[in-house]
Motif scaffolding. Structure first.
Motif, mmCIF file in Angstrom:
data_model
loop_
_atom_site.group_PDB
_atom_site.id
_atom_site.type_symbol
_atom_site.label_atom_id
_atom_site.label_comp_id
_atom_site.label_asym_id
_atom_site.label_seq_id
_atom_site.Cartn_x
_atom_site.Cartn_y
_atom_site.Cartn_z
ATOM 1 N N GLU A 100 19.177 15.662 72.674
ATOM 2 C CA GLU A 100 20.369 15.447 71.856
ATOM 3 C C GLU A 100 20.011 14.731 70.553
ATOM 4 O OE1 GLU A 100 24.925 13.901 72.655
ATOM 5 O OE2 GLU A 100 23.289 12.832 73.655
ATOM 6 N N ASP A 101 20.597 15.173 69.472
ATOM 7 C CA ASP A 101 20.438 14.519 68.180
ATOM 8 C C ASP A 101 21.149 13.163 68.225
ATOM 9 O OD1 ASP A 101 20.020 14.612 65.132
ATOM 10 O OD2 ASP A 101 22.193 14.319 65.328
ATOM 11 N N PRO A 102 20.518 12.092 67.738
ATOM 12 C CA PRO A 102 21.151 10.771 67.808
ATOM 13 C C PRO A 102 22.527 10.698 67.134
ATOM 14 C CG PRO A 102 18.832 10.522 67.331
ATOM 15 C CD PRO A 102 19.133 11.993 67.254
ATOM 16 N N ARG A 103 22.696 11.356 65.998
ATOM 17 C CA ARG A 103 24.004 11.327 65.329
ATOM 18 C C ARG A 103 25.063 12.005 66.200
ATOM 19 N NH1 ARG A 103 25.743 11.814 59.285
ATOM 20 N NH2 ARG A 103 23.759 10.766 59.071
ATOM 21 N N ALA A 104 24.700 13.124 66.788
ATOM 22 C CA ALA A 104 25.628 13.815 67.691
ATOM 23 C C ALA A 104 25.934 12.934 68.901
ATOM 24 C CB ALA A 104 25.039 15.154 68.133
ATOM 25 N N ALA A 105 24.925 12.234 69.399
ATOM 26 C CA ALA A 105 25.130 11.328 70.534
ATOM 27 C C ALA A 105 26.090 10.202 70.155
ATOM 28 C CB ALA A 105 23.796 10.755 71.004
ATOM 29 N N ALA A 106 25.949 9.682 68.940
ATOM 30 C CA ALA A 106 26.829 8.596 68.493
ATOM 31 C C ALA A 106 28.280 9.070 68.416
ATOM 32 C CB ALA A 106 26.357 8.062 67.144
ATOM 33 N N LEU A 107 28.488 10.251 67.886
ATOM 34 C CA LEU A 107 29.853 10.785 67.803
ATOM 35 C C LEU A 107 30.412 11.081 69.196
ATOM 36 C CD1 LEU A 107 29.344 13.031 64.674
ATOM 37 C CD2 LEU A 107 30.808 10.991 64.817
ATOM 38 N N ARG A 108 29.559 11.567 70.084
ATOM 39 C CA ARG A 108 29.986 11.815 71.469
ATOM 40 C C ARG A 108 30.365 10.509 72.151
ATOM 41 N NH1 ARG A 108 27.302 10.883 75.698
ATOM 42 N NH2 ARG A 108 25.237 11.003 74.738
ATOM 43 N N GLU A 109 29.513 9.494 72.006
ATOM 44 C CA GLU A 109 29.803 8.200 72.625
ATOM 45 C C GLU A 109 31.079 7.587 72.053
ATOM 46 O OE1 GLU A 109 28.633 6.545 75.185
ATOM 47 O OE2 GLU A 109 27.066 7.995 75.638
ATOM 48 N N LEU A 110 31.281 7.732 70.754
ATOM 49 C CA LEU A 110 32.512 7.231 70.145
ATOM 50 C C LEU A 110 33.722 7.870 70.818
ATOM 51 C CD1 LEU A 110 33.840 5.528 67.871
ATOM 52 C CD2 LEU A 110 33.749 7.607 66.469
ATOM 53 N N TRP A 111 33.676 9.167 70.995
ATOM 54 C CA TRP A 111 34.773 9.890 71.648
ATOM 55 C C TRP A 111 34.930 9.451 73.106
ATOM 56 C CZ3 TRP A 111 39.077 12.437 71.517
ATOM 57 C CH2 TRP A 111 39.470 13.220 72.597
ATOM 58 N N GLU A 112 33.809 9.395 73.828
ATOM 59 C CA GLU A 112 33.867 9.070 75.253
ATOM 60 C C GLU A 112 34.378 7.657 75.522
ATOM 61 O OE1 GLU A 112 29.997 9.794 76.907
ATOM 62 O OE2 GLU A 112 30.201 11.971 76.783
ATOM 63 N N GLU A 113 34.064 6.716 74.640
ATOM 64 C CA GLU A 113 34.415 5.322 74.905
ATOM 65 C C GLU A 113 35.700 4.861 74.224
ATOM 66 O OE1 GLU A 113 31.129 2.640 74.431
ATOM 67 O OE2 GLU A 113 29.852 3.840 75.739
ATOM 68 N N THR A 114 36.080 5.523 73.138
ATOM 69 C CA THR A 114 37.251 5.055 72.383
ATOM 70 C C THR A 114 38.344 6.103 72.250
ATOM 71 O OG1 THR A 114 36.464 5.785 70.215
ATOM 72 C CG2 THR A 114 35.735 3.601 70.976
ATOM 73 N N GLY A 115 38.030 7.343 72.593
ATOM 74 C CA GLY A 115 38.995 8.416 72.403
ATOM 75 C C GLY A 115 39.174 8.805 70.945
ATOM 76 N N VAL A 116 38.349 8.252 70.054
ATOM 77 C CA VAL A 116 38.460 8.563 68.626
ATOM 78 C C VAL A 116 37.838 9.931 68.358
ATOM 79 C CG1 VAL A 116 37.671 7.930 66.305
ATOM 80 C CG2 VAL A 116 38.548 6.170 67.850
ATOM 81 N N ASN A 117 38.648 10.808 67.793
ATOM 82 C CA ASN A 117 38.172 12.129 67.412
ATOM 83 C C ASN A 117 37.108 11.968 66.324
ATOM 84 O OD1 ASN A 117 37.949 14.686 66.027
ATOM 85 N ND2 ASN A 117 39.843 15.285 67.061
#
Length: 160
Positions: free
Chosen positions: A50-67
């Motif tokens: 996984e690309d780190p930037r993609a992982a960061a956006l995924r984690e943001l969504w998974e933990e905060t619900g932020v699109n």
């Protein structure tokens, strides 16, 4: 596990997100699995390939619900920042496979409203959340992560 055994373990690859609102405050959440009043920014493991930037956006969504469409990536740390877990936590987390985490951090500007944040996600990490001034981050974080938070603040200083 002995300290020597722990020292031979690798770090878990991880990303972290410093999400800032329009007032320059930072999103922090209180971990559900921690009884101590300690806050943290969203973070999580990088999946294999996984690309780190993609992982960061995924984690943001998974933990905060932020699109991810509501978060603009402004900067990222040049280096991966490691931290060691306290010895007593190593056997309890990640099946004792890692000594701590090595994190790539991303500064993101939040372009949504507080109502766009929903920590009641599929696998909730946080019991509550709040916006915190960046200057107050370090004193509100568990001690073993403080050096990383200092480094993150230093790395993003020009953007704060």
């Amino acid at each position: 596990m002995t300290p020597e055994e722990i020292a031979r373990l690798p770090y878990r690859p991880c990303v972290g997100v410093m999400l800032m609102n329009g007032q320059g405050e930072v999103f922090v959440g209180q971990r559900r699995d921690n009884n101590v009043a300690a806050w943290q920014m969203p973070q999580g493991g990088v999946e294999k390939g996984e690309d780190p930037r993609a992982a960061a956006l995924r984690e943001l969504w998974e933990e905060t619900g932020v699109n991810p469409e509501l978060a603009e990536v402004v900067a990222e740390t040049e280096d991966w920042l490691p931290y060691d877990l306290p010895y007593d936590l190593v056997p309890k987390l990640w099946k004792g496979r890692y000594r701590g985490q090595e994190q790539k951090w991303f500064l993101m500007r939040f372009h949504g409203a507080d109502s766009d944040i929903n920590i009641a996600t599929e696998h909730p990490e946080f019991s509550q959340w709040r916006w915190l001034p960046a200057a107050d981050l370090v004193e509100n974080i568990v001690p073993f992560k403080r050096d990383v938070y200092v480094a993150v603040l230093d790395a993003f200083e020009a953007h704060l």
